[in-house]
Scaffold this motif. Sequence first.
Motif, PDB file in Angstrom:
ATOM      1  N   GLN A  63       1.492  16.619 -53.765  1.00 30.70           N
ATOM      2  CA  GLN A  63       2.731  16.808 -53.006  1.00 30.70           C
ATOM      3  C   GLN A  63       3.924  16.596 -53.929  1.00 30.70           C
ATOM      4  O   GLN A  63       4.042  15.548 -54.555  1.00 30.70           O
ATOM      5  N   ASP A  64       4.811  17.576 -54.026  1.00 29.63           N
ATOM      6  CA  ASP A  64       6.016  17.444 -54.836  1.00 29.63           C
ATOM      7  C   ASP A  64       6.935  16.390 -54.229  1.00 29.63           C
ATOM      8  O   ASP A  64       7.108  16.342 -53.010  1.00 29.63           O
ATOM      9  N   ILE A  65       7.543  15.575 -55.081  1.00 37.70           N
ATOM     10  CA  ILE A  65       8.429  14.506 -54.633  1.00 37.70           C
ATOM     11  C   ILE A  65       9.860  14.794 -55.066  1.00 37.70           C
ATOM     12  O   ILE A  65      10.109  15.232 -56.187  1.00 37.70           O
ATOM     13  N   ASP A  66      10.797  14.503 -54.168  1.00 39.04           N
ATOM     14  CA  ASP A  66      12.217  14.627 -54.440  1.00 39.04           C
ATOM     15  C   ASP A  66      12.784  13.226 -54.662  1.00 39.04           C
ATOM     16  O   ASP A  66      12.628  12.350 -53.814  1.00 39.04           O
ATOM     17  N   LEU A  67      13.402  13.026 -55.814  1.00 37.16           N
ATOM     18  CA  LEU A  67      13.973  11.726 -56.164  1.00 37.16           C
ATOM     19  C   LEU A  67      15.483  11.862 -56.307  1.00 37.16           C
ATOM     20  O   LEU A  67      15.969  12.692 -57.081  1.00 37.16           O
ATOM     21  N   ILE A  68      16.225  11.047 -55.579  1.00 32.34           N
ATOM     22  CA  ILE A  68      17.684  11.074 -55.632  1.00 32.34           C
ATOM     23  C   ILE A  68      18.151  10.718 -57.040  1.00 32.34           C
ATOM     24  O   ILE A  68      17.639   9.790 -57.667  1.00 32.34           O
ATOM     25  N   ASP A  69      19.131  11.466 -57.543  1.00 25.31           N
ATOM     26  CA  ASP A  69      19.744  11.240 -58.855  1.00 25.31           C
ATOM     27  C   ASP A  69      18.769  11.374 -60.019  1.00 25.31           C
ATOM     28  O   ASP A  69      18.982  10.782 -61.077  1.00 25.31           O
ATOM     29  N   GLU A  70      17.703  12.114 -59.849  1.00 27.06           N
ATOM     30  CA  GLU A  70      16.738  12.346 -60.923  1.00 27.06           C
ATOM     31  C   GLU A  70      16.505  13.845 -61.062  1.00 27.06           C
ATOM     32  O   GLU A  70      16.329  14.531 -60.063  1.00 27.06           O
ATOM     33  N   ASP A  88       7.928  17.317 -40.797  1.00 31.56           N
ATOM     34  CA  ASP A  88       7.060  18.367 -40.273  1.00 31.56           C
ATOM     35  C   ASP A  88       6.752  19.452 -41.297  1.00 31.56           C
ATOM     36  O   ASP A  88       5.710  20.099 -41.223  1.00 31.56           O
ATOM     37  N   SER A  89       7.680  19.692 -42.242  1.00 30.86           N
ATOM     38  CA  SER A  89       7.458  20.729 -43.248  1.00 30.86           C
ATOM     39  C   SER A  89       8.348  20.465 -44.454  1.00 30.86           C
ATOM     40  O   SER A  89       9.132  19.529 -44.466  1.00 30.86           O
ATOM     41  N   GLY A  90       8.226  21.320 -45.449  1.00 30.04           N
ATOM     42  CA  GLY A  90       9.040  21.220 -46.656  1.00 30.04           C
ATOM     43  C   GLY A  90       8.188  21.062 -47.888  1.00 30.04           C
ATOM     44  O   GLY A  90       7.115  20.466 -47.841  1.00 30.04           O
ATOM     45  N   ARG A  91       8.670  21.587 -49.002  1.00 29.20           N
ATOM     46  CA  ARG A  91       7.957  21.499 -50.275  1.00 29.20           C
ATOM     47  C   ARG A  91       8.164  20.138 -50.935  1.00 29.20           C
ATOM     48  O   ARG A  91       7.270  19.593 -51.567  1.00 29.20           O
ATOM     49  N   LEU A  92       9.364  19.575 -50.778  1.00 24.23           N
ATOM     50  CA  LEU A  92       9.696  18.304 -51.425  1.00 24.23           C
ATOM     51  C   LEU A  92       9.690  17.155 -50.420  1.00 24.23           C
ATOM     52  O   LEU A  92      10.321  17.241 -49.373  1.00 24.23           O
TER      53      LEU A  92
END
Length: 192
Positions: A63-70, A88-92
């Motif tokens: 699962q791709d992770i979204d990191l704030i300020d990175e 419910d959905s989303g890539r990040l």
Amino acid sequence: MTAVDERGMTKFFEEFEPPEGVKVELLRGEIVMMASPDLVHNLIVEEVQDQIPRKRWARLQTQDIDLIDEASEPVPDLVVLEREARPDSGRLLPSQLITLVVEVVSKTSVDRDYGVKRSIYAAGKVPAYLIVDPIVAHCVLLTVPVGKGDEADYRVQQITKFGEPLSLELLGTELDTSEFGTYPGVRPHRRP
């Protein structure tokens, strides 16, 4: 030629189509491509996933992770979050929803897993990062993230040898590591 900063790489990465069978991550502005993992690696991921109670926890692979300020979009081997917290959905998946990330060290990922990913997950305030290392037959559980950016790290580190139980207090469970395999013929390293 135009210079591209880390944020520019993030935009490029969104549209990048990797070759089939190649895992791709963005780590602090660098695109990292890896071949498919070894069977030992995949069996360890399955073993860890099976031991985390499904009723309370969502256990997501790749699962791709979204990191704030990175300028990073890591793709851990396993992401664990409370079932009610998952979108419910989303890539990040936003890092603030995550309780635990798991990386199983491959023959070529030692420095990334123990180095840059440790800092990235700590910067994203992921409460626990578990490194399972089939090269040296131990697990490293990192907790209490502190700091920002390149200086971020985990304050607490616990090493457990394969065969010993590993307490995952944040998840209310204990991992049996006795079935974790090792890579034959791979030269040991000196990490963590």
